[in-house]
Scaffold this motif. Structure first.
Motif, PDB file in Angstrom:
ATOM      1  N   LEU A 100      29.387  36.230  46.572  1.00  0.00           N
ATOM      2  CA  LEU A 100      29.351  36.762  45.206  1.00  0.00           C
ATOM      3  C   LEU A 100      29.885  38.198  45.176  1.00  0.00           C
ATOM      4  N   ASP A 101      29.467  39.020  46.138  1.00  0.00           N
ATOM      5  CA  ASP A 101      29.975  40.396  46.217  1.00  0.00           C
ATOM      6  C   ASP A 101      31.484  40.409  46.388  1.00  0.00           C
ATOM      7  N   ALA A 102      31.999  39.503  47.223  1.00  0.00           N
ATOM      8  CA  ALA A 102      33.452  39.425  47.439  1.00  0.00           C
ATOM      9  C   ALA A 102      34.162  39.005  46.161  1.00  0.00           C
ATOM     10  N   TRP A 103      33.555  38.075  45.416  1.00  0.00           N
ATOM     11  CA  TRP A 103      34.159  37.638  44.159  1.00  0.00           C
ATOM     12  C   TRP A 103      34.275  38.815  43.196  1.00  0.00           C
ATOM     13  N   PHE A 104      33.200  39.595  43.038  1.00  0.00           N
ATOM     14  CA  PHE A 104      33.240  40.731  42.111  1.00  0.00           C
ATOM     15  C   PHE A 104      34.199  41.814  42.592  1.00  0.00           C
ATOM     16  N   ALA A 105      34.296  42.039  43.888  1.00  0.00           N
ATOM     17  CA  ALA A 105      35.250  43.024  44.405  1.00  0.00           C
ATOM     18  C   ALA A 105      36.671  42.609  44.033  1.00  0.00           C
ATOM     19  N   GLU A 106      36.971  41.321  44.174  1.00  0.00           N
ATOM     20  CA  GLU A 106      38.301  40.820  43.802  1.00  0.00           C
ATOM     21  C   GLU A 106      38.534  40.926  42.293  1.00  0.00           C
ATOM     22  N   TYR A 107      37.521  40.567  41.501  1.00  0.00           N
ATOM     23  CA  TYR A 107      37.675  40.634  40.053  1.00  0.00           C
ATOM     24  C   TYR A 107      37.894  42.082  39.606  1.00  0.00           C
ATOM     25  N   ASP A 108      37.119  43.014  40.173  1.00  0.00           N
ATOM     26  CA  ASP A 108      37.287  44.424  39.821  1.00  0.00           C
ATOM     27  C   ASP A 108      38.676  44.920  40.216  1.00  0.00           C
ATOM     28  N   GLU A 109      39.164  44.479  41.370  1.00  0.00           N
ATOM     29  CA  GLU A 109      40.498  44.881  41.807  1.00  0.00           C
ATOM     30  C   GLU A 109      41.563  44.366  40.844  1.00  0.00           C
ATOM     31  N   GLN A 110      41.459  43.113  40.446  1.00  0.00           N
ATOM     32  CA  GLN A 110      42.420  42.544  39.507  1.00  0.00           C
ATOM     33  C   GLN A 110      42.316  43.224  38.137  1.00  0.00           C
ATOM     34  N   SER A 111      41.094  43.565  37.727  1.00  0.00           N
ATOM     35  CA  SER A 111      40.904  44.272  36.455  1.00  0.00           C
ATOM     36  C   SER A 111      41.548  45.654  36.494  1.00  0.00           C
ATOM     37  N   ALA A 112      41.347  46.368  37.597  1.00  0.00           N
ATOM     38  CA  ALA A 112      41.926  47.707  37.725  1.00  0.00           C
ATOM     39  C   ALA A 112      43.449  47.649  37.678  1.00  0.00           C
ATOM     40  N   LYS A 113      44.021  46.568  38.201  1.00  0.00           N
ATOM     41  CA  LYS A 113      45.474  46.387  38.166  1.00  0.00           C
ATOM     42  C   LYS A 113      45.948  45.797  36.838  1.00  0.00           C
ATOM     43  N   ARG A 114      44.986  45.405  35.992  1.00  0.00           N
ATOM     44  CA  ARG A 114      45.277  44.731  34.725  1.00  0.00           C
ATOM     45  C   ARG A 114      46.054  43.434  34.957  1.00  0.00           C
ATOM     46  N   ASN A 115      45.715  42.755  36.026  1.00  0.00           N
ATOM     47  CA  ASN A 115      46.349  41.494  36.361  1.00  0.00           C
ATOM     48  C   ASN A 115      45.572  40.375  35.667  1.00  0.00           C
ATOM     49  N   VAL A 116      45.819  40.225  34.379  1.00  0.00           N
ATOM     50  CA  VAL A 116      45.040  39.320  33.537  1.00  0.00           C
ATOM     51  C   VAL A 116      45.210  37.862  33.965  1.00  0.00           C
ATOM     52  N   GLN A 117      46.377  37.489  34.422  1.00  0.00           N
ATOM     53  CA  GLN A 117      46.563  36.102  34.876  1.00  0.00           C
ATOM     54  C   GLN A 117      45.672  35.808  36.082  1.00  0.00           C
ATOM     55  N   SER A 118      45.587  36.740  37.023  1.00  0.00           N
ATOM     56  CA  SER A 118      44.706  36.546  38.178  1.00  0.00           C
ATOM     57  C   SER A 118      43.242  36.549  37.759  1.00  0.00           C
ATOM     58  N   MET A 119      42.893  37.377  36.783  1.00  0.00           N
ATOM     59  CA  MET A 119      41.523  37.367  36.265  1.00  0.00           C
ATOM     60  C   MET A 119      41.207  35.994  35.673  1.00  0.00           C
ATOM     61  N   ALA A 120      42.157  35.434  34.942  1.00  0.00           N
ATOM     62  CA  ALA A 120      41.962  34.119  34.339  1.00  0.00           C
ATOM     63  C   ALA A 120      41.820  33.035  35.406  1.00  0.00           C
ATOM     64  N   ASP A 121      42.512  33.211  36.532  1.00  0.00           N
ATOM     65  CA  ASP A 121      42.384  32.249  37.630  1.00  0.00           C
ATOM     66  C   ASP A 121      40.960  32.201  38.174  1.00  0.00           C
ATOM     67  N   MET A 122      40.175  33.225  37.891  1.00  0.00           N
ATOM     68  CA  MET A 122      38.816  33.328  38.420  1.00  0.00           C
ATOM     69  C   MET A 122      37.772  32.814  37.430  1.00  0.00           C
ATOM     70  N   ALA A 123      38.215  32.125  36.388  1.00  0.00           N
ATOM     71  CA  ALA A 123      37.328  31.638  35.331  1.00  0.00           C
ATOM     72  C   ALA A 123      37.342  30.123  35.251  1.00  0.00           C
ATOM     73  N   VAL A 124      36.357  29.592  34.527  1.00  0.00           N
ATOM     74  CA  VAL A 124      36.288  28.181  34.165  1.00  0.00           C
ATOM     75  C   VAL A 124      36.512  28.116  32.659  1.00  0.00           C
ATOM     76  N   PHE A 125      37.468  27.322  32.251  1.00  0.00           N
ATOM     77  CA  PHE A 125      37.761  27.185  30.825  1.00  0.00           C
ATOM     78  C   PHE A 125      37.365  25.806  30.346  1.00  0.00           C
ATOM     79  N   PRO A 126      36.847  25.671  29.125  1.00  0.00           N
ATOM     80  CA  PRO A 126      36.703  26.747  28.155  1.00  0.00           C
ATOM     81  C   PRO A 126      35.632  27.741  28.612  1.00  0.00           C
ATOM     82  N   LEU A 127      35.900  29.004  28.349  1.00  0.00           N
ATOM     83  CA  LEU A 127      35.029  30.108  28.706  1.00  0.00           C
ATOM     84  C   LEU A 127      34.106  30.398  27.527  1.00  0.00           C
TER      85      LEU A 127
END
Length: 142
Positions: A19-46
């Motif tokens: 879980l910690d690794a998941w959030f570290a990756e999500y925060d990294e993608q958020s800081a880069k504004r890599n929205v497509q990668s952020m979306a890859d980390m979700a379940v849709f419909p969200l």
């Protein structure tokens, strides 16, 4: 009076580490504004739960396209650096479900904002993905 059996799940060290690794990756993608990668980390419909400017509770479901469009608009063009400092409190409901309460500070261009939110994540095929976002102030976007 009937007492329910003890239903609390105690996470393993691997549960916490993954879980910690998941959030570290999500925060990294958020800081880069890599929205497509952020979306890859979700379940849709969200699922989204928030409140609007009038103070009413709101909820909605977004597909990937709406998530990407909204987050791209909200996060800006990426010309400024964004940093996040977060304290997270996970409550594991089972090995595959966790509610995470976050107190976070987002800083960009010398200005900081304090955020409080919760996410519900599910583990599928050994990988975490967020399925529900809960945060005040988003309701007018729903």
């Amino acid at each position: 009076m009937t007492f329910l059996p003890d239903a609390g799940y105690v996470p393993t060290a691997e549960d916490r580490a993954s879980l910690d690794a998941w959030f570290a990756e999500y925060d990294e993608q958020s800081a880069k504004r890599n929205v497509q990668s952020m979306a890859d980390m979700a379940v849709f419909p969200l699922n989204l739960v928030s409140d609007d400017a009038a103070g009413n509770g709101r909820s909605a479901q977004w597909d990937r396209e709406q998530y990407v469009a909204t987050m791209t608009q909200v996060m800006g063009d990426g010309s400024e650096e964004i940093t996040f400092e977060s304290t997270r409190t996970p409550v594991f409901l089972s090995p595959a479900m966790v509610v995470v309460f976050s107190d976070s500070t987002m800083t960009t261009e010398g200005r900081s904002w304090r955020l409080r939110y919760a996410d519900i994540l599910v583990r599928r095929d050994g990988r975490w993905a967020f399925q529900t976002m809960i945060q005040g102030g988003w309701g007018d976007n729903l």
